[in-house]
Write an enzyme that holds these catalytic residues in place. Structure first.
Site: not given
Ligand code: GLN
Length: 212
Positions: A54-56, A86, A141, A190, A192
């Protein structure tokens, strides 16, 4: 005996992880009950935890705001397993090099966000993973690079060094992309997003004999 797996669901891909955990459990003759974690009070009842992509920046902020972060740290202190993928790996790391990410320091690595490239640079690569017989299809990704393994040892990934606490389970392009620190496994990719649930099996059921 039912196995309760909590998937952090404050933001990110949740249902694919739930399916992978359920399949991996089934193959080991276990039944997994998957619960979604959006509030404090659920983690203490979980046997295993999953921190998805997701977005950290968003995930770490919500985990701290909701009081979930401290519960995850307690879960690991109790020796219970976590799979962090990720953005999950970024949040679970010791240092993400970004002040907007308040890391949980569950895995003694330094990561660099988005260092495997932007969305358009997403790619798939066959990975040799320690503990798996055949290559695993790694889907990357906007993936983080693990730039340093083990802070105290001062050794970094370019030397292929490992700290006493962190084992590198897989590398791509000479860089670690899957690591284990005690009960916590982190992946840059990922697992999953494939039909292959062996990473979930490795993280949660490795000590349970597989049924054919
Ligand atoms: N780029 C995202 C981040 O820095 C991580 C990307 C992902 O979880 N696919 O949070």
């Amino acid at each position: 005996m039912t196995f309760t797996a909590g998937v952090v669901a404050v933001q990110g891909d949740v249902s694919e992880h739930a399916a992978a955990i359920e399949h991996a459990a089934e193959r080991r003759g276990r039944t997994a009950e998957v619960v979604e974690i959006r509030d404090a009070g659920i983690v203490p009842d979980c046997d295993a935890l999953l921190m998805p992509g997701g977005e950290s920046t968003t995930i770490s902020r919500l985990l701290h705001d909701e009081g979930i972060a401290a519960e995850i740290v307690d879960h690991v202190d109790d020796g219970k397993p976590v799979l962090a993928t990720c953005a999950g790996l970024i949040v679970a790391s010791r240092d993400a090099g970004d002040e907007r990410v308040e890391t949980l320091d569950l895995i003694d690595v330094t990561v660099e966000r988005n260092a495997f490239g932007r969305q358009k640079d997403s790619f798939e690569a066959p990975l040799d993973v320690d503990g798996l017989d055949d290559p695993f299809p790694g889907v990357f990704i906007r993936a983080p690079v693990i730039s340093e393994v083990g802070g105290d040892s001062g050794r970094d990934s370019e030397t292929g060094g490992e700290s006493a606490g962190v084992a590198v389970l897989a590398e791509w392009d000479g860089r670690p992309v899957a690591v284990r620190d005690g009960p916590v496994i982190g992946t840059s990719f990922h697992p999953e997003l494939t039909d292959d649930d062996r990473i979930h099996e490795l993280a949660f059921f490795a000590e349970t004999p597989a049924t054919q």
